[in-house]
Design a protein around this motif. Structure first.
Motif, short mmCIF file in Angstrom:
data_model
loop_
_atom_site.label_atom_id
_atom_site.label_comp_id
_atom_site.label_asym_id
_atom_site.label_seq_id
_atom_site.Cartn_x
_atom_site.Cartn_y
_atom_site.Cartn_z
N LEU A 114 -10.54 -3.06 5.12
CA LEU A 114 -9.13 -2.50 5.77
C LEU A 114 -9.10 -3.00 7.12
O LEU A 114 -9.68 -2.42 8.07
CB LEU A 114 -8.83 -1.24 5.45
CG LEU A 114 -7.20 -0.70 5.62
CD1 LEU A 114 -6.20 -1.69 4.89
CD2 LEU A 114 -7.15 0.70 5.72
N ALA A 135 0.67 -1.15 -0.18
CA ALA A 135 0.06 0.00 -0.01
C ALA A 135 0.93 1.27 0.08
O ALA A 135 0.40 2.48 -0.06
CB ALA A 135 -1.02 0.08 1.18
N ARG A 193 -2.91 -1.32 8.49
CA ARG A 193 -1.85 -0.96 7.48
C ARG A 193 -0.64 -0.98 8.34
O ARG A 193 -0.35 -0.28 9.68
CB ARG A 193 -2.07 0.37 6.99
CG ARG A 193 -3.04 0.37 5.89
CD ARG A 193 -3.10 2.09 5.18
NE ARG A 193 -1.87 2.11 4.48
CZ ARG A 193 -1.63 3.49 3.49
NH1 ARG A 193 -2.74 4.28 3.74
NH2 ARG A 193 -0.79 3.53 2.89
N VAL A 222 -5.94 -1.24 -2.99
CA VAL A 222 -6.59 -1.05 -1.88
C VAL A 222 -8.12 -0.82 -2.04
O VAL A 222 -9.02 -1.36 -1.71
CB VAL A 222 -6.09 -0.54 -0.67
CG1 VAL A 222 -7.02 -0.56 0.42
CG2 VAL A 222 -4.53 -0.80 -0.29
N ALA A 229 -1.09 -3.05 3.22
CA ALA A 229 -2.43 -3.22 3.72
C ALA A 229 -2.77 -4.50 3.75
O ALA A 229 -2.65 -5.44 3.40
CB ALA A 229 -3.40 -2.60 2.81
#
Length: 291
Positions: free
Chosen positions: A270, A250, A273, A260, A278
């Motif tokens: 999600l 990411a 991170r 993403v 990610a």
């Protein structure tokens, strides 16, 4: 799956006493900034300025033959491997431990020398569980190192290797080498009649050829082709094949990259991170094609 052999045998390239001592010390350092600086300094003692190979244990019950010069992940693993993508590895371990799947199925797209693949084997051995790993690596030289590490770890019963690249559609590819870091080699479209080419296949075709009908977790590191590969999966793969968990690069920017956002638009959420990646999880109900 076949059990490959390693020649010369593991241990032939063992570290000298000073290198082993420095590596033990590096393995005790924490992951904060000062700890990472300490690992970097100790790494120079471990390698003695030599390019390798070095035969070392990288994870519990996992051994590797590393060539740290010219490949960033091998450089990171030769000393202080506890710091190598720690958050990602911890998340994968948690997903494995919580999963009812038997075996747990892991796809390593852009496997490099196999550190993620072999981490999952280490976890399986720790948990006394079964794992099936499919490691996809198109580069001939890198794949040879991957297979050597599978042999060093006697992991051939758990890890399959696919000698192809991953893309949105099937085709032929060739390698565009990166001089400073083998992990940044890139796949390009092959010209007509070009030599030294390899297949490019979409994710669902790679799985179909090896009898994989379910993916519990997948790491994607395709040096610029991540989004295309996932777009091909969402467009053509049955929903039951979509991974329950995806680890994908990411970057360091605050805004979410297109890859993403693509996953979010296709039923993923999600989870977290890390410094570069990610971690996404498939929302409940999406694996059977429902919303």
């Amino acid at each position: 799956m076949r059990q490959p052999t390693l020649e010369p045998p593991y241990g032939t390239h063992a570290l000298p006493p000073l290198g082993r001592a420095a590596r033990r010390l590096a393995g005790m350092l924490p992951g904060h900034r000062l700890g990472r600086i300490g690992v970097s300094l100790l790494r120079r003692i471990v390698t003695g300025g030599k390019p390798g190979p070095f035969d070392v244990e990288v994870f519990p019950q996992i051994r590797a033959r590393l060539y740290p010069a010219g490949n960033r992940c091998e450089k990171r693993a030769v000393a202080g491997p506890q710091l190598f993508d720690r958050a990602e590895r911890d998340a994968l371990r948690e997903a494995f431990a919580a999963s009812p799947s038997n075996p747990f199925v892991f796809l390593d797209l852009g496997a490099n020398v196999g550190l993620y693949s072999l981490w999952m084997v280490s976890v399986a051995r720790e948990l006394s569980r079964e794992v099936v790993v499919l490691a996809v690596e198109p580069d001939v030289g890198t794949r040879a190192r991957l297979e050597a590490n599978i042999a060093a770890s006697t992991a051939g019963d758990s890890v399959m290797v696919a000698a192809c690249a991953v893309g949105e559609h099937a085709g032929r590819g060739a390698m565009l080498a990166h001089e400073g870091n083998r992990g940044e080699h890139q796949v390009r479209a092959a010209g007509e009649g070009e030599a030294d080419t390899f297949e490019i296949l979409p994710i669902h075709e790679i799985c179909a050829r090896r009898g994989i009908v379910r993916i519990d977790a997948m790491k994607v590191d395709l040096e610029g082709h991540d989004e295309a590969a996932l777009r091909g999966m969402f467009a053509a793969a049955p929903a039951g094949l979509w991974p329950r968990m995806i680890v994908v690069e990411a970057g360091k920017r605050e805004e979410l990259p297109a890859v993403v956002r693509l996953c979010l638009d296709n039923g993923y959420e999600l989870a977290s991170r890390t410094r570069l990646n990610a971690l996404l999880r498939l929302r409940a109900g999406r694996s059977d094609g429902t919303s």
